[in-house]
Design a protein around this motif. Structure first.
Motif, PDB file in Angstrom:
ATOM      1  N   HIS A  34      41.680  -7.527  40.858  1.00 18.91           N
ATOM      2  CA  HIS A  34      40.517  -8.328  40.687  1.00 18.91           C
ATOM      3  C   HIS A  34      40.050  -8.912  42.077  1.00 18.91           C
ATOM      4  O   HIS A  34      39.194  -8.835  42.660  1.00 18.91           O
ATOM      5  CB  HIS A  34      40.421  -9.470  39.555  1.00 18.91           C
ATOM      6  CG  HIS A  34      39.195 -10.352  39.626  1.00 18.91           C
ATOM      7  ND1 HIS A  34      38.982 -11.502  40.310  1.00 18.91           N
ATOM      8  CD2 HIS A  34      38.046 -10.431  38.791  1.00 18.91           C
ATOM      9  CE1 HIS A  34      38.014 -12.019  40.226  1.00 18.91           C
ATOM     10  NE2 HIS A  34      37.609 -11.339  39.381  1.00 18.91           N
ATOM     11  N   ASP A  35      40.995  -9.901  42.616  1.00 22.72           N
ATOM     12  CA  ASP A  35      40.774 -10.626  43.826  1.00 22.72           C
ATOM     13  C   ASP A  35      40.555  -9.764  45.056  1.00 22.72           C
ATOM     14  O   ASP A  35      39.917 -10.183  45.976  1.00 22.72           O
ATOM     15  CB  ASP A  35      41.851 -11.519  43.904  1.00 22.72           C
ATOM     16  CG  ASP A  35      41.857 -12.544  42.935  1.00 22.72           C
ATOM     17  OD1 ASP A  35      41.108 -12.666  42.283  1.00 22.72           O
ATOM     18  OD2 ASP A  35      42.669 -13.654  43.086  1.00 22.72           O
ATOM     19  N   LYS A  71      41.032 -15.318  40.865  1.00 20.43           N
ATOM     20  CA  LYS A  71      41.849 -15.468  39.608  1.00 20.43           C
ATOM     21  C   LYS A  71      43.289 -15.742  39.721  1.00 20.43           C
ATOM     22  O   LYS A  71      43.915 -16.382  39.156  1.00 20.43           O
ATOM     23  CB  LYS A  71      41.600 -13.889  38.856  1.00 20.43           C
ATOM     24  CG  LYS A  71      40.542 -13.718  38.485  1.00 20.43           C
ATOM     25  CD  LYS A  71      39.917 -14.732  37.411  1.00 20.43           C
ATOM     26  CE  LYS A  71      38.429 -14.595  36.966  1.00 20.43           C
ATOM     27  NZ  LYS A  71      37.719 -15.762  36.630  1.00 20.43           N
ATOM     28  N   LYS A  72      43.590 -15.023  40.885  1.00 20.61           N
ATOM     29  CA  LYS A  72      45.283 -15.226  41.037  1.00 20.61           C
ATOM     30  C   LYS A  72      45.625 -16.715  41.241  1.00 20.61           C
ATOM     31  O   LYS A  72      46.642 -17.325  40.861  1.00 20.61           O
ATOM     32  CB  LYS A  72      45.693 -14.237  41.979  1.00 20.61           C
ATOM     33  CG  LYS A  72      47.219 -14.038  42.020  1.00 20.61           C
ATOM     34  CD  LYS A  72      47.662 -13.304  43.254  1.00 20.61           C
ATOM     35  CE  LYS A  72      49.295 -12.910  42.959  1.00 20.61           C
ATOM     36  NZ  LYS A  72      49.650 -11.909  44.050  1.00 20.61           N
ATOM     37  N   SER A 129      38.246 -14.984  32.779  1.00 21.44           N
ATOM     38  CA  SER A 129      36.783 -14.110  32.805  1.00 21.44           C
ATOM     39  C   SER A 129      36.135 -14.251  34.134  1.00 21.44           C
ATOM     40  O   SER A 129      36.423 -15.218  34.741  1.00 21.44           O
ATOM     41  CB  SER A 129      35.969 -14.695  31.726  1.00 21.44           C
ATOM     42  OG  SER A 129      36.649 -14.612  30.391  1.00 21.44           O
ATOM     43  N   HIS A 130      35.706 -13.320  34.345  1.00 28.15           N
ATOM     44  CA  HIS A 130      34.499 -13.349  35.621  1.00 28.15           C
ATOM     45  C   HIS A 130      33.123 -12.243  35.314  1.00 28.15           C
ATOM     46  O   HIS A 130      33.455 -11.358  35.357  1.00 28.15           O
ATOM     47  CB  HIS A 130      35.249 -12.654  36.632  1.00 28.15           C
ATOM     48  CG  HIS A 130      34.542 -12.871  38.011  1.00 28.15           C
ATOM     49  ND1 HIS A 130      34.850 -12.033  39.008  1.00 28.15           N
ATOM     50  CD2 HIS A 130      33.284 -13.485  38.190  1.00 28.15           C
ATOM     51  CE1 HIS A 130      33.655 -12.333  39.990  1.00 28.15           C
ATOM     52  NE2 HIS A 130      32.992 -13.036  39.654  1.00 28.15           N
ATOM     53  N   ASN A 162      44.112  -6.737  36.081  1.00 28.89           N
ATOM     54  CA  ASN A 162      45.173  -7.627  36.586  1.00 28.89           C
ATOM     55  C   ASN A 162      44.538  -8.639  37.616  1.00 28.89           C
ATOM     56  O   ASN A 162      43.629  -8.166  38.344  1.00 28.89           O
ATOM     57  CB  ASN A 162      46.407  -7.140  36.866  1.00 28.89           C
ATOM     58  CG  ASN A 162      46.625  -6.253  38.131  1.00 28.89           C
ATOM     59  OD1 ASN A 162      45.973  -6.806  39.168  1.00 28.89           O
ATOM     60  ND2 ASN A 162      47.051  -5.227  38.000  1.00 28.89           N
ATOM     61  N   ALA A 163      44.958  -9.722  37.802  1.00 28.08           N
ATOM     62  CA  ALA A 163      44.438 -10.659  38.547  1.00 28.08           C
ATOM     63  C   ALA A 163      44.473 -10.142  40.078  1.00 28.08           C
ATOM     64  O   ALA A 163      43.350 -10.428  40.918  1.00 28.08           O
ATOM     65  CB  ALA A 163      45.414 -12.038  38.479  1.00 28.08           C
ATOM     66  N   ASP A 164      45.683  -9.763  40.529  1.00 25.90           N
ATOM     67  CA  ASP A 164      45.737  -9.153  41.924  1.00 25.90           C
ATOM     68  C   ASP A 164      44.580  -8.292  42.285  1.00 25.90           C
ATOM     69  O   ASP A 164      43.905  -8.412  43.262  1.00 25.90           O
ATOM     70  CB  ASP A 164      46.923  -8.772  41.911  1.00 25.90           C
ATOM     71  CG  ASP A 164      47.322  -8.456  43.665  1.00 25.90           C
ATOM     72  OD1 ASP A 164      47.365  -9.483  44.206  1.00 25.90           O
ATOM     73  OD2 ASP A 164      47.787  -7.393  43.990  1.00 25.90           O
ATOM     74  N   ILE A 210      40.893 -10.847  32.526  1.00 24.36           N
ATOM     75  CA  ILE A 210      42.242 -10.564  33.259  1.00 24.36           C
ATOM     76  C   ILE A 210      43.186 -10.216  32.127  1.00 24.36           C
ATOM     77  O   ILE A 210      43.285 -11.186  31.112  1.00 24.36           O
ATOM     78  CB  ILE A 210      42.604 -11.977  34.084  1.00 24.36           C
ATOM     79  CG1 ILE A 210      41.867 -11.933  35.148  1.00 24.36           C
ATOM     80  CG2 ILE A 210      44.102 -11.473  34.507  1.00 24.36           C
ATOM     81  CD1 ILE A 210      41.696 -10.863  35.994  1.00 24.36           C
ATOM     82  N   ASN A 211      43.997  -9.219  32.153  1.00 27.37           N
ATOM     83  CA  ASN A 211      44.791  -8.741  31.143  1.00 27.37           C
ATOM     84  C   ASN A 211      45.944  -9.410  31.031  1.00 27.37           C
ATOM     85  O   ASN A 211      47.126  -9.023  31.373  1.00 27.37           O
ATOM     86  CB  ASN A 211      44.990  -7.311  31.371  1.00 27.37           C
ATOM     87  CG  ASN A 211      45.582  -6.440  29.989  1.00 27.37           C
ATOM     88  OD1 ASN A 211      45.381  -7.181  28.986  1.00 27.37           O
ATOM     89  ND2 ASN A 211      46.005  -5.409  30.235  1.00 27.37           N
ATOM     90  N   LYS A 212      45.902 -10.768  30.500  1.00 29.30           N
ATOM     91  CA  LYS A 212      47.122 -11.657  30.737  1.00 29.30           C
ATOM     92  C   LYS A 212      46.991 -12.570  29.523  1.00 29.30           C
ATOM     93  O   LYS A 212      46.043 -13.319  29.447  1.00 29.30           O
ATOM     94  CB  LYS A 212      47.120 -12.238  32.012  1.00 29.30           C
ATOM     95  CG  LYS A 212      48.556 -13.182  31.943  1.00 29.30           C
ATOM     96  CD  LYS A 212      48.578 -13.805  33.318  1.00 29.30           C
ATOM     97  CE  LYS A 212      49.995 -14.570  33.242  1.00 29.30           C
ATOM     98  NZ  LYS A 212      51.119 -13.881  33.264  1.00 29.30           N
TER      99      LYS A 212
END
Length: 238
Positions: free
Chosen positions: A171-172, A99-100, A114-115, A167-169, A141-143
């Motif tokens: 998630h990754d 995501k990031k 989404s994932h 958040n993206a970080d 992702i909450n953005k």
């Protein structure tokens, strides 16, 4: 939920979203953009309701909801078209496994990342399954706009997913450990076994127990998709 939905890319995930959307009456009209002729032939047989668009241009203006299901190496091209042609009222989501890095492709405020955690070692539209997302996690992702996040959340729930926000970080980092490293290890182990067979001139694989068979199943996953994932999340994997 929508008047016009567009699915860009119809491999396993895209075709499963397509079948689930038809089953759940997600949209009055369902459009597909798919480059490969052999995939289009399979998709045409799914339902007469499906309509194809030949290119990503002015047709994008009428789409209310767009799901990008291509390999991530295609994202730069796809989002250059979306940024140019989509309406301000459209919502875009995608299904990438990292995501990031995706945020660099677009600043489009209509994008909600989404994932869906619902993949398989098989690939292509012939394996599409309308039940694929039932009771499987989908990470959002909450953005972005809360209203748009809630609508994307409603979409995934409608086709069977359980939804959680990150958040993206975060998630990754999580999926580097739980998904990306296991796939990298599987590819390397099976390649090592294959090389051993060649040098020793013995059929090693036929003696494999359940453990190696599990690795071989994982290593049968789409190599282009996983190449993109490894490079996209290499910092966390290292």
């Amino acid at each position: 939920m929508f008047d016009n939905i567009l699915i860009i890319g119809c491999g396993l995930i895209g075709s499963s979203i397509l079948k689930s959307s038809i089953k759940k009456n997600i949209s009055k009209n369902i459009y597909v953009f798919e480059k490969l002729y052999k995939n289009r032939v399979i998709i045409r047989k799914i339902d007469k309701k499906i309509k194809f668009i030949p290119s990503l241009n002015r047709d994008l203006e009428k789409m209310n909801f767009i799901v990008v299901c291509t390999p991530m190496s295609e994202y730069k091209f796809v989002f250059s078209k979306l940024d140019k042609f989509i309406s301000e009222k459209s919502i875009i989501t995608e299904v990438g496994s990292t995501k990031k890095n995706l945020l660099k492709f677009t600043k489009n405020k209509n994008l909600i990342l989404s994932h869906p955690i619902a993949g398989s070692e098989v690939s292509g539209p012939k394996f599409g399954n309308r039940e694929l997302f039932n009771n499987k996690w989908c990470i959002l992702i909450n953005k972005g706009s809360k209203k748009k996040i809630n609508l994307v959340k409603k979409f995934w729930k409608k086709i069977g997913s359980k939804v959680v926000l990150m958040n993206a970080d975060e998630h990754d980092k999580i999926f580097a450990i739980t998904s990306h490293l296991p796939h990298l290890i599987a590819y390397n182990l099976i390649k090592t076994a294959q090389d051993f067979q060649k040098t020793q001139k013995r059929n090693l694989i036929k003696y494999s127990a359940g453990g190696l068979r599990d690795f071989s199943r994982i290593a049968a996953s789409n190599e282009i998709m996983w190449r993109d994932i490894f490079f996209s999340n290499k910092k966390n994997m290292i």
